[in-house]
Design a protein around this motif. Structure first.
Motif, PDB file in Angstrom:
ATOM      1  N   MET A 251      48.711  65.638  17.048  1.00 33.36           N
ATOM      2  CA  MET A 251      49.404  65.942  18.302  1.00 33.36           C
ATOM      3  C   MET A 251      50.920  65.870  18.131  1.00 33.36           C
ATOM      4  SD  MET A 251      46.923  64.194  21.111  1.00 33.36           S
ATOM      5  CE  MET A 251      47.760  64.774  22.584  1.00 33.36           C
TER       6      MET A 251
ATOM      7  N   LEU B  50      53.174  73.179  27.093  1.00 35.33           N
ATOM      8  CA  LEU B  50      53.039  74.587  27.469  1.00 35.33           C
ATOM      9  C   LEU B  50      51.623  75.091  27.166  1.00 35.33           C
ATOM     10  CD1 LEU B  50      55.110  76.578  28.579  1.00 35.33           C
ATOM     11  CD2 LEU B  50      55.661  77.249  26.266  1.00 35.33           C
ATOM     12  N   THR B  51      51.118  74.728  25.976  1.00 36.14           N
ATOM     13  CA  THR B  51      49.773  75.147  25.587  1.00 36.14           C
ATOM     14  C   THR B  51      48.739  74.572  26.557  1.00 36.14           C
ATOM     15  OG1 THR B  51      50.573  74.986  23.324  1.00 36.14           O
ATOM     16  CG2 THR B  51      48.230  75.334  23.591  1.00 36.14           C
TER      17      THR B  51
ATOM     18  N   ALA C 147      52.461  66.765  15.606  1.00 38.36           N
ATOM     19  CA  ALA C 147      52.929  67.924  14.846  1.00 38.36           C
ATOM     20  C   ALA C 147      53.343  69.066  15.773  1.00 38.36           C
ATOM     21  CB  ALA C 147      51.853  68.406  13.878  1.00 38.36           C
ATOM     22  N   PHE C 148      53.038  68.912  17.075  1.00 32.08           N
ATOM     23  CA  PHE C 148      53.488  69.921  18.037  1.00 32.08           C
ATOM     24  C   PHE C 148      54.771  69.433  18.705  1.00 32.08           C
ATOM     25  CE2 PHE C 148      48.989  70.674  17.775  1.00 32.08           C
ATOM     26  CZ  PHE C 148      48.879  72.043  17.844  1.00 32.08           C
ATOM     27  N   PRO C 149      55.814  70.268  18.734  1.00 30.81           N
ATOM     28  CA  PRO C 149      56.951  69.898  19.566  1.00 30.81           C
ATOM     29  C   PRO C 149      56.462  69.679  21.014  1.00 30.81           C
ATOM     30  CG  PRO C 149      57.506  71.776  18.191  1.00 30.81           C
ATOM     31  CD  PRO C 149      56.034  71.529  18.025  1.00 30.81           C
ATOM     32  N   LEU C 150      57.064  68.677  21.700  1.00 29.06           N
ATOM     33  CA  LEU C 150      56.587  68.243  23.020  1.00 29.06           C
ATOM     34  C   LEU C 150      56.415  69.408  24.009  1.00 29.06           C
ATOM     35  CD1 LEU C 150      55.930  65.411  24.035  1.00 29.06           C
ATOM     36  CD2 LEU C 150      58.236  65.250  24.965  1.00 29.06           C
ATOM     37  N   LEU C 151      57.422  70.285  24.081  1.00 30.65           N
ATOM     38  CA  LEU C 151      57.364  71.384  25.051  1.00 30.65           C
ATOM     39  C   LEU C 151      56.213  72.332  24.724  1.00 30.65           C
ATOM     40  CD1 LEU C 151      58.564  73.035  27.416  1.00 30.65           C
ATOM     41  CD2 LEU C 151      60.061  74.142  25.772  1.00 30.65           C
ATOM     42  N   LEU C 152      56.013  72.550  23.427  1.00 28.61           N
ATOM     43  CA  LEU C 152      54.975  73.476  22.992  1.00 28.61           C
ATOM     44  C   LEU C 152      53.591  72.942  23.345  1.00 28.61           C
ATOM     45  CD1 LEU C 152      55.673  76.026  21.483  1.00 28.61           C
ATOM     46  CD2 LEU C 152      54.848  74.961  19.404  1.00 28.61           C
ATOM     47  N   LEU C 153      53.410  71.633  23.156  1.00 27.04           N
ATOM     48  CA  LEU C 153      52.131  71.001  23.463  1.00 27.04           C
ATOM     49  C   LEU C 153      51.862  71.106  24.969  1.00 27.04           C
ATOM     50  CD1 LEU C 153      49.794  69.422  22.284  1.00 27.04           C
ATOM     51  CD2 LEU C 153      51.101  67.321  22.541  1.00 27.04           C
TER      52      LEU C 153
ATOM     53  N   VAL D  73      48.737  76.436  29.781  1.00 32.38           N
ATOM     54  CA  VAL D  73      48.037  77.723  29.654  1.00 32.38           C
ATOM     55  C   VAL D  73      46.546  77.513  29.942  1.00 32.38           C
ATOM     56  CG1 VAL D  73      47.336  79.528  28.032  1.00 32.38           C
ATOM     57  CG2 VAL D  73      49.669  78.696  28.014  1.00 32.38           C
TER      58      VAL D  73
END
Lengths: 297, 313
Positions: A138, A148-149, A140-146, A152
């Motif tokens: 977890m 955002l995903t 390994a994902f930039p915070l915003l990207l996580l 979705v």
């Protein structure tokens, strides 16, 4: 400084022998002017959010097309947006959503993160391997990207924004708690409680948890600030709460298309975010200094 | 060193597999049938079934996962629903824009942050130190879009020095640089604040060490002490922070590309989410996460170059 090994207790500090940990922290905070200014600022912002319907000068959602995109004035201190809505009132009401998301998401993320961190750190072995791998993945994902995903998958509304931002903070708490537990676990008093016959769960809850509380509280303060920025970023990208509900980020997003004519629509909620986050960060720093005697020079 | 690189590389593999598995699972959790989402509610059952077969959605989940893994290894993430092109070629096409922005952003951030941090440390408790530390503290609290909006309003709309949107004419270097300036500065200021704080405390720590006092006492000029004996060792934690701020930087590129309407992976991700182009979302998210793992690996390796005391065994 002696007697404060591992930073887990202040009880051996000669100044504070007869005070509780909480009383020591409050006394130290009261001597710190920056902490007081930040706390007062946060209380004012939280107060405005709680009493928004009484504090806001106008209905945040009432359009007034003749007055659209008018600049700051005596009537509209922060100007109006493209529907002629009062930006000050929208910023005050937006604080409700932004602060709620910040506080509830961190409470959620911390609760789950702390349990996972305690489990991994105290039980060790295979549990630790699984939890640590999950944390690494977890992180390994930039915070915003996580976040955002997750949005979705979940869809955008207040509850899901809280869930998504909360889940995104779980690994951060789990990692810090795991680290703290690993250092506390090997302290003599924990060995002693086990030698006296305390079972695993009791040792964790009664003896290990209290000694990792300080880093958790400091982290929660600073992560509330991070989640407020995260929520603002989601709102700015159009994935935050949906109209008519508004958060600081979504108000900034509303004003984005009118930046050239009416920068105030985006600028004032941006200032609100910055002031709140600044106050939380500085208060978090003060809290850490007050709670960890090693950091006081 | 070579064995450390190999070992560190091998330990990244589980994280890599974890990341792409998580992306696969999360994308399968999206409610609704992707084929119906793409074709719309009015689509016929036959066309939905045909699209499901084309996307491989009619296969068992484990087979789908296997095909996905094979696709990842061969760089084939499928076809974009929006553009009908291979999703990975979209990523490859837009990568240079985002990479340029990220590198320019971190360069601005490192240059400003290290300079400000070193000056603040060397002039400790002076007015300059207070101003630099104050700016750094406020900078950390500002979302990237706030910095971007201030720059846009001041330098584009009011002064007209820089263009407000786009990436510029691909054939003109100076035009591309003019378009790059504001987004890179916005990203740079955001990273600068953290780098300045870390540099200041790191330089202060090194200045207090015995060998620096020895260098002073044997009469070395202050300039040479700062440059030769203080700066290099104090950069170790700074490199860590620069590495860690890459995550923030990646999130920052999504925001700046949206604000400045620049082409890039961040915009691609946002546009694909809006268009429900899930193969594209999947590939872009996986690409971001994998790049983050690779950057962290490189940061770890950069320590060795900076600090000969670090032994990799």
């Amino acid at each position: 400084m002696s007697g404060t090994k591992e930073g887990v207790t202040t009880m051996r500090d000669p100044d504070v022998r007869n005070e509780s940990f909480f009383a020591v922290v409050v006394r130290k905070l009261r001597r710190n002017p920056i902490a007081i200014v930040c706390l007062v600022t946060l209380i004012v912002i939280a107060g405005a959010a709680i009493f928004a319907p009484y504090v806001a000068p106008a209905d945040p959602n009432r359009p007034n097309l003749p007055a659209r995109l008018s600049g700051p004035s005596a009537e509209h201190w922060f100007g109006t947006d493209h529907y002629g809505r009062d930006v000050l009132s929208r910023t005050i009401h937006g604080a409700r959503v932004s602060l709620t998301v910040g506080i509830v998401a961190v409470a959620f993320g911390a609760a789950i993160g702390v349990v996972l961190g305690l489990l991994a750190g105290y039980v060790g072995g295979r549990v630790d391997t699984i939890v640590s791998r999950l944390i690494d993945t977890m992180l390994a994902f930039p915070l915003l990207l996580l976040a955002l995903t997750l949005i979705v998958v979940l869809g955008s509304n207040v509850t899901n924004v809280i869930l998504a931002t909360g889940i995104a903070t779980i690994p951060q708490f789990a990692r810090v708690v795991r680290g703290s537990v690993l250092s506390v676990r090997e302290l003599e008093y924990v060995h002693a409680t086990r030698a006296l016959g305390a079972r695993g769960l009791r040792t964790v809850v009664k003896h290990v948890l209290p000694n990792v509380t300080a880093p958790i509280i400091v982290m929660a303060t600073i992560y509330t600030a991070n989640v407020i920025i995260l929520e603002a970023n989601l709102g700015f990208l159009g994935f935050g709460v949906q109209p008519p509900e508004a958060s600081w980020g979504s108000i900034v997003n509303d004003g984005r298309r009118y930046l050239a004519q009416a920068p105030w629509v985006s600028v004032f909620p941006s200032i609100a975010i910055t002031v709140t986050v600044l106050a939380l960060n500085l208060f978090g720093d003060a809290l850490r200094d007050a709670m960890d005697p090693r950091l006081r020079s | 060193m070579a064995s450390y690189i190999a070992k560190r590389f091998l330990t990244s593999i589980p994280t890599f597999v974890g990341v792409i598995t998580l992306v696969f699972l999360v994308m399968r959790l999206i409610p609704g049938d992707p084929a119906i989402l793409i074709l719309g509610d009015s689509a016929t059952a036959e066309s939905v079934a045909a699209l499901r077969a084309q996307m491989g959605l009619d296969q068992p989940i484990l087979l789908q996962y296997w095909n996905y893994l094979v696709g990842v290894v061969s760089g084939d993430f499928g076809i974009s629903i929006r553009t009908s092109r291979p999703v990975f070629s979209e990523v490859a096409r837009l990568l240079p824009y985002t990479a340029t922005l990220a590198v320019a952003g971190i360069a601005v951030g490192a240059l400003l942050g290290i300079t400000a941090g070193v000056i603040a440390a060397l002039r400790r408790n002076s007015a300059l130190d207070i101003v630099v530390s104050g700016i750094a503290t406020v900078g950390v609290a500002m979302p990237v879009f706030t910095i971007g909006i201030i720059l846009l309003v001041a330098f584009s709309y009011n002064l007209g020095w820089f263009p407000s949107i786009g990436a510029g004419d691909a054939n003109s270097f100076s035009d591309r640089m003019r378009h790059l300036a504001l987004p890179a500065i916005a990203l740079g200021i955001s990273s600068m604040s953290i780098i300045a704080r870390m540099t200041r405390s790191s330089v202060l720590e090194i200045l207090g060490l015995d060998y620096v006092r020895t260098a002073r006492s044997k009469g070395l000029p202050a300039r040479s002490i700062t440059l030769k004996h203080v700066l290099k060792p104090s950069m170790i934690p700074v490199v860590t922070i620069i590495g860690l701020s890459f995550g923030r930087l990646m999130s920052g590129t999504v925001i700046t590309e949206t604000l400045f309407v620049r082409p890039g992976l961040g915009r691609l991700l946002i546009d694909s989410i809006y268009a429900r182009d899930y193969p594209q979302v999947e590939a872009t998210v996986a690409f971001f996460a994998v790049s983050f793992i690779v950057i962290n690996l490189l940061v770890d390796l950069a320590y060795a170059a900076l600090d000969p005391r670090i032994q990799y065994s």
